[in-house]
Motif scaffolding. Structure first.
Motif, PDB file in Angstrom:
ATOM      1  N   UNK B 101       0.821  -1.221   0.000  1.00  0.00           N
ATOM      2  CA  UNK B 101       0.000   0.000   0.000  1.00  0.00           C
ATOM      3  C   UNK B 101       0.850   1.264   0.000  1.00  0.00           C
ATOM      4  N   UNK B 102       2.051   1.189   0.618  1.00  0.00           N
ATOM      5  CA  UNK B 102       2.979   2.321   0.532  1.00  0.00           C
ATOM      6  C   UNK B 102       3.313   2.614  -0.919  1.00  0.00           C
ATOM      7  N   UNK B 103       3.631   1.548  -1.668  1.00  0.00           N
ATOM      8  CA  UNK B 103       3.993   1.714  -3.080  1.00  0.00           C
ATOM      9  C   UNK B 103       2.817   2.322  -3.844  1.00  0.00           C
ATOM     10  N   UNK B 104       1.600   1.856  -3.532  1.00  0.00           N
ATOM     11  CA  UNK B 104       0.421   2.357  -4.243  1.00  0.00           C
ATOM     12  C   UNK B 104       0.249   3.856  -3.992  1.00  0.00           C
ATOM     13  N   UNK B 105       0.325   4.255  -2.715  1.00  0.00           N
ATOM     14  CA  UNK B 105       0.143   5.665  -2.374  1.00  0.00           C
ATOM     15  C   UNK B 105       1.256   6.512  -3.000  1.00  0.00           C
ATOM     16  N   UNK B 106       2.510   6.050  -2.835  1.00  0.00           N
ATOM     17  CA  UNK B 106       3.646   6.811  -3.377  1.00  0.00           C
ATOM     18  C   UNK B 106       3.528   6.917  -4.890  1.00  0.00           C
ATOM     19  N   UNK B 107       3.147   5.820  -5.552  1.00  0.00           N
ATOM     20  CA  UNK B 107       2.992   5.832  -7.006  1.00  0.00           C
ATOM     21  C   UNK B 107       1.901   6.786  -7.443  1.00  0.00           C
ATOM     22  N   UNK B 108       0.784   6.794  -6.703  1.00  0.00           N
ATOM     23  CA  UNK B 108      -0.338   7.665  -7.057  1.00  0.00           C
ATOM     24  C   UNK B 108       0.051   9.129  -6.902  1.00  0.00           C
ATOM     25  N   UNK B 109       0.711   9.456  -5.787  1.00  0.00           N
ATOM     26  CA  UNK B 109       1.113  10.849  -5.552  1.00  0.00           C
ATOM     27  C   UNK B 109       2.135  11.276  -6.602  1.00  0.00           C
ATOM     28  N   UNK B 110       3.115  10.399  -6.867  1.00  0.00           N
ATOM     29  CA  UNK B 110       4.126  10.726  -7.883  1.00  0.00           C
ATOM     30  C   UNK B 110       3.467  10.935  -9.236  1.00  0.00           C
ATOM     31  N   UNK B 111       2.556  10.016  -9.612  1.00  0.00           N
ATOM     32  CA  UNK B 111       1.853  10.144 -10.892  1.00  0.00           C
ATOM     33  C   UNK B 111       1.113  11.466 -10.986  1.00  0.00           C
ATOM     34  N   UNK B 112       0.442  11.847  -9.908  1.00  0.00           N
ATOM     35  CA  UNK B 112      -0.332  13.089  -9.906  1.00  0.00           C
ATOM     36  C   UNK B 112       0.582  14.299 -10.045  1.00  0.00           C
ATOM     37  N   UNK B 113       1.691  14.298  -9.299  1.00  0.00           N
ATOM     38  CA  UNK B 113       2.597  15.453  -9.344  1.00  0.00           C
ATOM     39  C   UNK B 113       3.240  15.583 -10.724  1.00  0.00           C
ATOM     40  N   UNK B 114       3.774  14.455 -11.239  1.00  0.00           N
ATOM     41  CA  UNK B 114       4.422  14.500 -12.552  1.00  0.00           C
ATOM     42  C   UNK B 114       3.414  14.960 -13.607  1.00  0.00           C
ATOM     43  N   UNK B 115       2.198  14.439 -13.520  1.00  0.00           N
ATOM     44  CA  UNK B 115       1.162  14.806 -14.479  1.00  0.00           C
ATOM     45  C   UNK B 115       0.805  16.282 -14.360  1.00  0.00           C
ATOM     46  N   UNK B 116       0.661  16.755 -13.130  1.00  0.00           N
ATOM     47  CA  UNK B 116       0.295  18.158 -12.913  1.00  0.00           C
ATOM     48  C   UNK B 116       1.382  19.088 -13.444  1.00  0.00           C
ATOM     49  N   UNK B 117       2.636  18.681 -13.274  1.00  0.00           N
ATOM     50  CA  UNK B 117       3.744  19.520 -13.730  1.00  0.00           C
ATOM     51  C   UNK B 117       3.805  19.554 -15.261  1.00  0.00           C
ATOM     52  N   UNK B 118       3.541  18.403 -15.898  1.00  0.00           N
ATOM     53  CA  UNK B 118       3.699  18.352 -17.351  1.00  0.00           C
ATOM     54  C   UNK B 118       2.440  18.709 -18.136  1.00  0.00           C
ATOM     55  N   UNK B 119       1.262  18.279 -17.679  1.00  0.00           N
ATOM     56  CA  UNK B 119       0.044  18.580 -18.454  1.00  0.00           C
ATOM     57  C   UNK B 119      -0.886  19.578 -17.777  1.00  0.00           C
ATOM     58  N   UNK B 120      -1.091  19.380 -16.479  1.00  0.00           N
ATOM     59  CA  UNK B 120      -2.007  20.214 -15.699  1.00  0.00           C
ATOM     60  C   UNK B 120      -3.416  20.336 -16.264  1.00  0.00           C
ATOM     61  N   UNK B 121      -4.085  19.179 -16.405  1.00  0.00           N
ATOM     62  CA  UNK B 121      -5.516  19.158 -16.717  1.00  0.00           C
ATOM     63  C   UNK B 121      -6.180  18.272 -15.670  1.00  0.00           C
ATOM     64  N   UNK B 122      -7.240  18.776 -15.055  1.00  0.00           N
ATOM     65  CA  UNK B 122      -7.918  18.086 -13.951  1.00  0.00           C
ATOM     66  C   UNK B 122      -8.044  16.576 -14.078  1.00  0.00           C
ATOM     67  N   UNK B 123      -8.737  16.130 -15.120  1.00  0.00           N
ATOM     68  CA  UNK B 123      -9.044  14.707 -15.257  1.00  0.00           C
ATOM     69  C   UNK B 123      -7.818  13.860 -15.538  1.00  0.00           C
ATOM     70  N   UNK B 124      -6.947  14.396 -16.379  1.00  0.00           N
ATOM     71  CA  UNK B 124      -5.733  13.660 -16.766  1.00  0.00           C
ATOM     72  C   UNK B 124      -4.865  13.397 -15.532  1.00  0.00           C
ATOM     73  N   UNK B 125      -4.834  14.378 -14.602  1.00  0.00           N
ATOM     74  CA  UNK B 125      -4.023  14.214 -13.397  1.00  0.00           C
ATOM     75  C   UNK B 125      -4.540  13.040 -12.571  1.00  0.00           C
ATOM     76  N   UNK B 126      -5.882  12.962 -12.437  1.00  0.00           N
ATOM     77  CA  UNK B 126      -6.468  11.863 -11.659  1.00  0.00           C
ATOM     78  C   UNK B 126      -6.160  10.521 -12.327  1.00  0.00           C
ATOM     79  N   UNK B 127      -6.314  10.475 -13.652  1.00  0.00           N
ATOM     80  CA  UNK B 127      -6.028   9.231 -14.378  1.00  0.00           C
ATOM     81  C   UNK B 127      -4.568   8.817 -14.207  1.00  0.00           C
ATOM     82  N   UNK B 128      -3.659   9.797 -14.302  1.00  0.00           N
ATOM     83  CA  UNK B 128      -2.237   9.491 -14.146  1.00  0.00           C
ATOM     84  C   UNK B 128      -1.919   9.058 -12.723  1.00  0.00           C
ATOM     85  N   UNK B 129      -2.628   9.618 -11.755  1.00  0.00           N
ATOM     86  CA  UNK B 129      -2.436   9.197 -10.369  1.00  0.00           C
ATOM     87  C   UNK B 129      -2.855   7.733 -10.223  1.00  0.00           C
ATOM     88  N   UNK B 130      -3.990   7.373 -10.827  1.00  0.00           N
ATOM     89  CA  UNK B 130      -4.459   5.980 -10.751  1.00  0.00           C
ATOM     90  C   UNK B 130      -3.454   5.056 -11.438  1.00  0.00           C
TER      91      UNK B 130
END
Lengths: 146, 146
Positions: B101-130
């Motif tokens: 579960x640590x890996x899942x949470x860390x992966x989700x947060x990392x995905x969201x941050x990287x996505x927000x930095x590169x694309x910054x679109x609401x839905x895409x960030x959530x999808x990338x976090x998942x």
């Protein structure tokens, strides 16, 4: 003002289907397929749930669509993971040692096969093999960092 | 008939730069950045070497181009890996346990941050976090399979 919140709880899924095919290499592959396929199915389920919550409505069509996506993503992730796990086991047997080079070779071969199956263009396959090897090596290193 | 072969040998790189910043979370992040950055630099080096061998010529321009790519890919992979490793360490400290579960949470947060930095679109960030959470969970499971 009506507000919409997205809250959910996820209990640890305990999936432990063990299929014994009598062949250790095939066992590894099947294991990888089942376990990573399950992760991909769960991922698609979460994605679809998010979409439903956002739209606020759920139709029969959405459910069928979600089910189809779960099967497709589960099979794809499972196949790639099974290939990789089987390949790493095979490389380990051939080389007789366990180190990051096994991961690199298995990642490269998996990248090349997946690329050849989906795109089948000479140069792209080599590039995907290099990327596959690098990703697998990176993951192997992260193992020891976390 | 002249034939062109592509043969190379790769000796195990021994990179063990340890930077002690005095803060364990930052140490993990820096460690992840350096080690995975090195893998990405090596990957780009192999890719560029393959291109040079295929073209059969090497110019100053190619070298500069390759160097630029190595810096770019090394920094990008390193940043993502450092973020993930630091995040997993942080989650482990907060939760007090080590599991997938640590890996899942860390992966989700990392995905969201990287996505927000590169694309910054609401839905895409959530999808990338998942997707980030799912990939990290998958990798965590593959750890135990290989």
């Amino acid at each position: 003002m009506p507000s919409q919140t997205f809250a959910g709880s996820l209990s640890s899924p305990k999936v432990d289907v063990v299929v014994d095919t009598g062949n250790p290499l095939l066992n590894h592959t099947v294991d990888g397929f089942l376990k990573i396929g399950t992760v991909a199915v769960a991922k698609t389920l979460v994605e679809e749930t998010y979409h439903v919550v956002q739209r606020g409505s759920l139709s029969k069509h959405n459910l069928e669509d979600a089910l189809k996506k779960m099967c497709k993503e589960g099979a794809y992730w499972g196949a790639v993971a099974g290939l990789y796990v089987g390949m790493e086991y095979g490389v380990e047997r051939v080389r007789g040692t366990r180190d990051w080079k096994n991961a690199m070779v298995a990642g490269a071969v998996t990248g090349a096969i997946v690329s050849a199956v989906t795109n089948s263009k000479g140069d792209k396959v080599v590039m995907d093999a290099i990327t596959g090897g690098a990703v697998a090596t990176g993951v192997e290193i992260i193992k020891y960092l976390t």
